[in-house]
Write a protein that holds these residues in place. Structure first.
Motif, PDB file in Angstrom:
ATOM      1  N   GLU A 233       0.824  -1.210   0.000  1.00  0.00           N
ATOM      2  CA  GLU A 233       0.000   0.000   0.000  1.00  0.00           C
ATOM      3  C   GLU A 233       0.859   1.261   0.000  1.00  0.00           C
ATOM      4  N   LYS A 234       2.064   1.166   0.556  1.00  0.00           N
ATOM      5  CA  LYS A 234       2.927   2.342   0.637  1.00  0.00           C
ATOM      6  C   LYS A 234       3.492   2.762  -0.723  1.00  0.00           C
ATOM      7  N   LEU A 235       3.392   1.881  -1.716  1.00  0.00           N
ATOM      8  CA  LEU A 235       3.921   2.219  -3.041  1.00  0.00           C
ATOM      9  C   LEU A 235       2.975   3.128  -3.808  1.00  0.00           C
ATOM     10  N   GLY A 236       1.715   3.147  -3.431  1.00  0.00           N
ATOM     11  CA  GLY A 236       0.757   3.948  -4.176  1.00  0.00           C
ATOM     12  C   GLY A 236       0.434   3.299  -5.516  1.00  0.00           C
ATOM     13  N   PRO A 237      -0.263   4.024  -6.393  1.00  0.00           N
ATOM     14  CA  PRO A 237      -0.618   3.459  -7.701  1.00  0.00           C
ATOM     15  C   PRO A 237       0.611   3.279  -8.589  1.00  0.00           C
ATOM     16  N   LEU A 238       0.689   2.120  -9.243  1.00  0.00           N
ATOM     17  CA  LEU A 238       1.803   1.810 -10.141  1.00  0.00           C
ATOM     18  C   LEU A 238       1.246   1.408 -11.502  1.00  0.00           C
ATOM     19  N   PRO A 239       1.998   1.661 -12.569  1.00  0.00           N
ATOM     20  CA  PRO A 239       1.530   1.306 -13.924  1.00  0.00           C
ATOM     21  C   PRO A 239       1.724  -0.172 -14.242  1.00  0.00           C
ATOM     22  N   VAL A 240       1.288  -1.046 -13.342  1.00  0.00           N
ATOM     23  CA  VAL A 240       1.346  -2.485 -13.565  1.00  0.00           C
ATOM     24  C   VAL A 240       0.113  -3.085 -12.885  1.00  0.00           C
ATOM     25  N   LYS A 241      -0.448  -4.118 -13.484  1.00  0.00           N
ATOM     26  CA  LYS A 241      -1.720  -4.652 -13.005  1.00  0.00           C
ATOM     27  C   LYS A 241      -1.592  -5.293 -11.629  1.00  0.00           C
ATOM     28  N   HIS A 242      -0.505  -6.046 -11.412  1.00  0.00           N
ATOM     29  CA  HIS A 242      -0.377  -6.817 -10.175  1.00  0.00           C
ATOM     30  C   HIS A 242       0.738  -6.251  -9.306  1.00  0.00           C
ATOM     31  N   VAL A 243       0.398  -5.930  -8.063  1.00  0.00           N
ATOM     32  CA  VAL A 243       1.363  -5.463  -7.076  1.00  0.00           C
ATOM     33  C   VAL A 243       1.187  -6.320  -5.820  1.00  0.00           C
ATOM     34  N   PHE A 244       2.260  -7.007  -5.425  1.00  0.00           N
ATOM     35  CA  PHE A 244       2.217  -7.870  -4.244  1.00  0.00           C
ATOM     36  C   PHE A 244       3.277  -7.407  -3.247  1.00  0.00           C
ATOM     37  N   ASP A 245       3.193  -7.949  -2.037  1.00  0.00           N
ATOM     38  CA  ASP A 245       4.310  -7.810  -1.107  1.00  0.00           C
ATOM     39  C   ASP A 245       4.640  -9.198  -0.553  1.00  0.00           C
ATOM     40  N   LEU A 246       5.633  -9.298   0.299  1.00  0.00           N
ATOM     41  CA  LEU A 246       6.113 -10.601   0.741  1.00  0.00           C
ATOM     42  C   LEU A 246       5.113 -11.334   1.614  1.00  0.00           C
ATOM     43  N   GLU A 247       4.103 -10.633   2.102  1.00  0.00           N
ATOM     44  CA  GLU A 247       3.048 -11.300   2.863  1.00  0.00           C
ATOM     45  C   GLU A 247       2.062 -12.019   1.953  1.00  0.00           C
ATOM     46  N   ASP A 248       2.052 -11.661   0.679  1.00  0.00           N
ATOM     47  CA  ASP A 248       1.148 -12.298  -0.289  1.00  0.00           C
ATOM     48  C   ASP A 248       1.801 -13.571  -0.831  1.00  0.00           C
ATOM     49  N   ARG A 249       2.010 -14.532   0.028  1.00  0.00           N
ATOM     50  CA  ARG A 249       2.773 -15.721  -0.347  1.00  0.00           C
ATOM     51  C   ARG A 249       2.111 -16.503  -1.482  1.00  0.00           C
ATOM     52  N   ASN A 250       0.798 -16.654  -1.423  1.00  0.00           N
ATOM     53  CA  ASN A 250       0.111 -17.413  -2.455  1.00  0.00           C
ATOM     54  C   ASN A 250       0.207 -16.724  -3.814  1.00  0.00           C
ATOM     55  N   GLN A 251       0.024 -15.393  -3.818  1.00  0.00           N
ATOM     56  CA  GLN A 251       0.084 -14.644  -5.073  1.00  0.00           C
ATOM     57  C   GLN A 251       1.500 -14.628  -5.655  1.00  0.00           C
ATOM     58  N   VAL A 252       2.503 -14.501  -4.786  1.00  0.00           N
ATOM     59  CA  VAL A 252       3.891 -14.527  -5.261  1.00  0.00           C
ATOM     60  C   VAL A 252       4.218 -15.901  -5.838  1.00  0.00           C
ATOM     61  N   ALA A 253       3.761 -16.963  -5.172  1.00  0.00           N
ATOM     62  CA  ALA A 253       3.981 -18.311  -5.677  1.00  0.00           C
ATOM     63  C   ALA A 253       3.320 -18.496  -7.038  1.00  0.00           C
ATOM     64  N   GLN A 254       2.096 -17.980  -7.184  1.00  0.00           N
ATOM     65  CA  GLN A 254       1.416 -18.052  -8.475  1.00  0.00           C
ATOM     66  C   GLN A 254       2.175 -17.295  -9.557  1.00  0.00           C
ATOM     67  N   PHE A 255       2.670 -16.113  -9.210  1.00  0.00           N
ATOM     68  CA  PHE A 255       3.433 -15.316 -10.170  1.00  0.00           C
ATOM     69  C   PHE A 255       4.658 -16.094 -10.658  1.00  0.00           C
ATOM     70  N   LEU A 256       5.392 -16.705  -9.735  1.00  0.00           N
ATOM     71  CA  LEU A 256       6.590 -17.454 -10.109  1.00  0.00           C
ATOM     72  C   LEU A 256       6.236 -18.667 -10.971  1.00  0.00           C
ATOM     73  N   GLU A 257       5.121 -19.304 -10.657  1.00  0.00           N
ATOM     74  CA  GLU A 257       4.693 -20.480 -11.414  1.00  0.00           C
ATOM     75  C   GLU A 257       4.217 -20.102 -12.819  1.00  0.00           C
ATOM     76  N   LEU A 258       3.369 -19.070 -12.910  1.00  0.00           N
ATOM     77  CA  LEU A 258       2.798 -18.688 -14.207  1.00  0.00           C
ATOM     78  C   LEU A 258       3.867 -18.250 -15.198  1.00  0.00           C
ATOM     79  N   ASN A 259       4.939 -17.652 -14.687  1.00  0.00           N
ATOM     80  CA  ASN A 259       6.015 -17.196 -15.565  1.00  0.00           C
ATOM     81  C   ASN A 259       7.137 -18.226 -15.706  1.00  0.00           C
ATOM     82  N   ASN A 260       6.925 -19.425 -15.145  1.00  0.00           N
ATOM     83  CA  ASN A 260       7.881 -20.525 -15.282  1.00  0.00           C
ATOM     84  C   ASN A 260       9.278 -20.109 -14.802  1.00  0.00           C
ATOM     85  N   LEU A 261       9.333 -19.454 -13.648  1.00  0.00           N
ATOM     86  CA  LEU A 261      10.591 -18.888 -13.161  1.00  0.00           C
ATOM     87  C   LEU A 261      11.333 -19.785 -12.183  1.00  0.00           C
ATOM     88  N   VAL A 262      10.646 -20.768 -11.563  1.00  0.00           N
ATOM     89  CA  VAL A 262      11.277 -21.565 -10.511  1.00  0.00           C
ATOM     90  C   VAL A 262      11.080 -23.054 -10.769  1.00  0.00           C
TER      91      VAL A 262
END
Length: 448
Positions: A233-262
């Motif tokens: 929330e401290k970042l304010g509006p950003l020109p990207v659809k998805h903004v997560f932080d390290l507490e969003d573990r499920n969303q970060v895991a999904q991001f890494l999976e969808l982009n085939n990064l890990v």
């Protein structure tokens, strides 16, 4: 921090500047860049020419990195390419400077033989007042010259030589000839020894920055996102659809999976998964013992097994999860289902081999900070920050372990943990079913 310094784990491989000639060259470059000079007779410099001793003298650790935005540098020798980069504000800075030196090594060797090369990593953004300005950083240009302007004057002389050769009246142009002679006295024969630098423009795609509490920016992806270390929330509006932080573990895991990064370490090619899991478990035990004031003895695996027995049902969840996975690896026991909500989840992953491998491993080290070896290798700035708060027992264990197990063979350790260096451009990596959905099945969205 003395434990780290004496073992070469902090300020290691810095370049000594200990001759009057080198100090004089450094001062000329420092004066040109900052208007300041040093009174020190000897000091050490990093990849960019930053000196921690001069930082202390000036009371400014960012004297070559104003606003942490466009990093300036001073090159006295091409040997600086092997030095660390201290106080990094962008994950790409080290790679850009190292590649710039390597691809211009012959030219820089000639130039630094008689003068310092000073310059800047110019990204056109000079003041990061708002997080959204990070998206304006798209390209970094390395602007460099000697303090005597040998490159600029060499370029000017080449232009004059071309005029002399092509203009009909060049032979009789006394002004042109006189200027050529004057410049040649400074630059030498540019027709035989050109001094132009190549590879000075670098794309800034995906990167980490220390600004705004730490932000990982993945924009050159099929599914782009920004991941904040602190509250998003401290970042304010950003020109990207998805903004997560390290507490969003499920969303970060999904991001890494969808982009085939890990990939799961138990599925990584050429990796001794059992040995890696055991070492991660040791680190977790040492942390738990240090927090509870338990004596770890000499820190051997036998000592740590005794600690595990003492802790019993107080063993951390991270340890329990990795232990279950180790049983499956070594004995074919029951397959553990570890979801992204489990504290052990990100300890079980490493980056796939792609151009952003180091950046992804850096993010994983933030999500699995008890793996102190990976944290030290992938994110030294964070390692040094949290090291200060550790109990002495953990400091002793970690410093001794890294000096014994990592310093002896850095390249071999990196290769064993993370694989060979990835290609600079994307490749057609295999996507098997385990790699695609993870060893515990697809990551599902949390219900709200």
């Amino acid at each position: 921090m003395n434990r780290l310094i004496t073992r070469g784990l902090m300020f290691g491989n810095l370049i000594p500047v200990d001759s009057p000639a080198l100090v004089e060259r450094y001062n000329r470059a420092l004066k040109a860049l900052t208007g300041k000079t040093t009174a020190l007779a000897d000091f050490h410099i990093d990849l960019s020419g930053y000196s921690p001793e001069i930082g202390d003298e000036l009371g400014d650790d960012l004297y070559l990195n104003r606003n942490g935005c466009n990093r300036q540098f001073i090159l006295l020798t091409t040997d600086q390419k092997t030095a660390p980069l201290l106080n990094a504000k962008f994950s790409t800075s080290r790679g850009i400077l190292t590649r710039f030196i390597e691809e211009n090594e012959a030219e820089l060797f000639t130039l630094t033989a008689r003068d310092a090369v000073a310059g800047e990593l110019e990204n056109t953004v000079f003041d990061l007042t708002e997080p959204k300005r990070l998206f304006d950083i798209r390209r970094v240009t390395v602007v460099a010259d000697t303090t005597g302007n040998h490159i600029a004057e060499g370029r000017r002389l080449s232009q004059l030589v071309e005029r002399f050769r092509t203009e009909e009246d060049g032979w009789w142009d006394d002004v042109l000839i006189a200027e050529m002679i004057g410049l040649a006295a400074k630059t030498g024969d540019v027709t035989k020894n050109p001094v132009a630098l190549k590879s000075t423009v670098f794309e800034q795609g995906n990167f980490w920055t220390a600004h705004f509490g730490g932000v990982y920016l993945f924009r050159d992806m099929e599914h782009p996102a920004a991941i904040s270390v602190g509250p998003k929330e401290k970042l304010g509006p950003l020109p990207v659809k998805h903004v997560f932080d390290l507490e969003d573990r499920n969303q970060v895991a999904q991001f890494l999976e969808l982009n085939n990064l890990v990939e799961p370490i138990v599925n990584a090619r050429g990796l001794d998964a059992g040995a890696v899991l055991r070492q991660k478990m040791d680190f977790i035990l040492v942390d738990a013992a240090a927090r509870l004031g338990l004596d770890t003895g000499a820190g051997t695996r036998r000592d740590l097994r005794q600690i595990a027995g003492t802790l019993g049902n107080r063993l951390p969840e991270e340890f329990e999860g990795l232990a279950a996975l180790l049983r499956w690896v070594e004995t074919g026991g029951r397959w553990p289902r570890i979801t992204s909500a489990h504290p052990a989840y990100f300890y079980t992953l490493r980056s796939r081999p792609h151009k952003d491998r180091d950046l992804v491993n850096m993010l994983l080290s933030e999500l699995s900070p008890l793996d102190v070896r990976q944290l030290f290798i992938c994110h030294k700035e964070l390692f040094y920050d949290i090291y200060r708060a550790w109990p002495d027992a953990k400091k002793d264990f970690v410093a001794d372990f890294l000096a014994r197990e990592y310093q002896m063979d850095k390249n071999g350790t990196r290769r064993a943990l993370f694989g060979d260096e990835p290609p600079m451009t994307p490749g057609p990596w295999d996507r098997d079913i385990v790699g695609t959905v993870g060893p515990w099945g697809a990551v599902r969205r949390e219900r709200r």
